[in-house]
Design a protein around this motif. Structure first.
Motif, short mmCIF file in Angstrom:
data_model
loop_
_atom_site.label_atom_id
_atom_site.label_comp_id
_atom_site.label_asym_id
_atom_site.label_seq_id
_atom_site.Cartn_x
_atom_site.Cartn_y
_atom_site.Cartn_z
N VAL A 87 -48.89 -20.41 32.66
CA VAL A 87 -48.04 -20.24 33.84
C VAL A 87 -46.57 -20.13 33.43
O VAL A 87 -45.81 -19.35 34.01
CB VAL A 87 -48.27 -21.39 34.85
CG1 VAL A 87 -47.33 -21.29 36.03
CG2 VAL A 87 -49.71 -21.40 35.34
N THR A 88 -46.18 -20.88 32.39
CA THR A 88 -44.81 -20.78 31.88
C THR A 88 -44.55 -19.39 31.32
O THR A 88 -43.48 -18.80 31.57
CB THR A 88 -44.56 -21.85 30.79
OG1 THR A 88 -44.82 -23.14 31.34
CG2 THR A 88 -43.14 -21.80 30.28
N SER A 91 -44.31 -16.93 34.33
CA SER A 91 -43.05 -17.11 35.06
C SER A 91 -41.86 -16.67 34.20
O SER A 91 -40.86 -16.16 34.71
CB SER A 91 -42.87 -18.57 35.50
OG SER A 91 -42.73 -19.43 34.40
N ALA A 95 -39.16 -14.02 35.26
CA ALA A 95 -37.74 -14.37 35.24
C ALA A 95 -36.95 -13.39 34.37
O ALA A 95 -35.83 -12.99 34.73
CB ALA A 95 -37.57 -15.80 34.72
N ILE A 108 -37.05 -17.98 40.43
CA ILE A 108 -38.15 -17.88 39.47
C ILE A 108 -37.71 -18.40 38.09
O ILE A 108 -38.50 -19.02 37.37
CB ILE A 108 -38.73 -16.44 39.36
CG1 ILE A 108 -40.02 -16.43 38.52
CG2 ILE A 108 -37.72 -15.46 38.81
CD1 ILE A 108 -41.17 -17.18 39.10
N VAL A 111 -37.87 -22.19 38.38
CA VAL A 111 -39.27 -22.63 38.31
C VAL A 111 -39.75 -22.54 36.86
O VAL A 111 -40.40 -23.47 36.35
CB VAL A 111 -40.16 -21.78 39.26
CG1 VAL A 111 -41.63 -22.05 39.01
CG2 VAL A 111 -39.78 -22.05 40.71
N HIS A 112 -39.43 -21.44 36.21
CA HIS A 112 -39.81 -21.26 34.81
C HIS A 112 -39.24 -22.38 33.95
O HIS A 112 -39.92 -22.93 33.07
CB HIS A 112 -39.34 -19.90 34.29
CG HIS A 112 -39.42 -19.76 32.82
ND1 HIS A 112 -40.62 -19.65 32.14
CD2 HIS A 112 -38.45 -19.75 31.86
CE1 HIS A 112 -40.38 -19.56 30.84
NE2 HIS A 112 -39.06 -19.63 30.64
#
Length: 150
Positions: A87-88, A91, A95, A108, A111-112
């Protein structure tokens, strides 16, 4: 080169990359990603880090189905680390695309960053559990061939 040697080189390479991506991430968080150079450095370190992490997984699991392997993983930290890393990565790509097109920080990216910090925390747990791998092992001195032992 033996697999264990490749794994040692990979793991030792991941240590400074982990520290570098953490420092870079903290710097971006503190400055709200202002500064083209800082962001590009973070992207470069991130590419190197995720590349070595991918190679690390490859050395363990080869060309098999990694999703299947991680779903059977005994260690909860390693299993969660796998999903958080994916997920990293996703994201981070999102980003980066946003940043390259606008040169501005976005939600984003925030969040990242939070996911990245969680990934580093989990990575530290993963490393700590396997710290013996990094400690040098003393080799016993063997008698020289041709000399009789008493």
């Amino acid at each position: 080169m033996k697999k264990i040697t490749k794994l040692k080189i990979c793991n030792w390479s991941l240590l400074p990359l982990t520290v570098a991506i953490l420092i870079s991430g903290i710097q971006l968080e503190a400055t709200h990603s202002i500064g083209l150079t800082s962001v590009w450095i973070h992207i470069l370190i991130g590419v190197l880090f995720i590349g070595m992490a991918t190679y690390h997984v490859y050395l363990h699991f080869g060309k098999s189905n990694w999703f299947s392997k991680f779903s059977k993983q005994k260690s909860k930290v390693t299993r969660i680390l796998w999903w958080v890393a994916l997920v990293t990565l996703i994201s981070g790509i999102a980003a980066m695309i946003h940043w390259v097109t606008t040169f501005t920080h976005a939600t984003i990216g925030g969040v990242h960053g939070k996911l990245g910090f969680l990934m580093i925390i989990l990575s530290i747990g993963h490393i700590t559990k396997r710290i013996k791998f990094f400690k040098s092992k003393k080799k016993m001195a063997l008698p020289s061939p041709g000399k009789a032992s008493l």
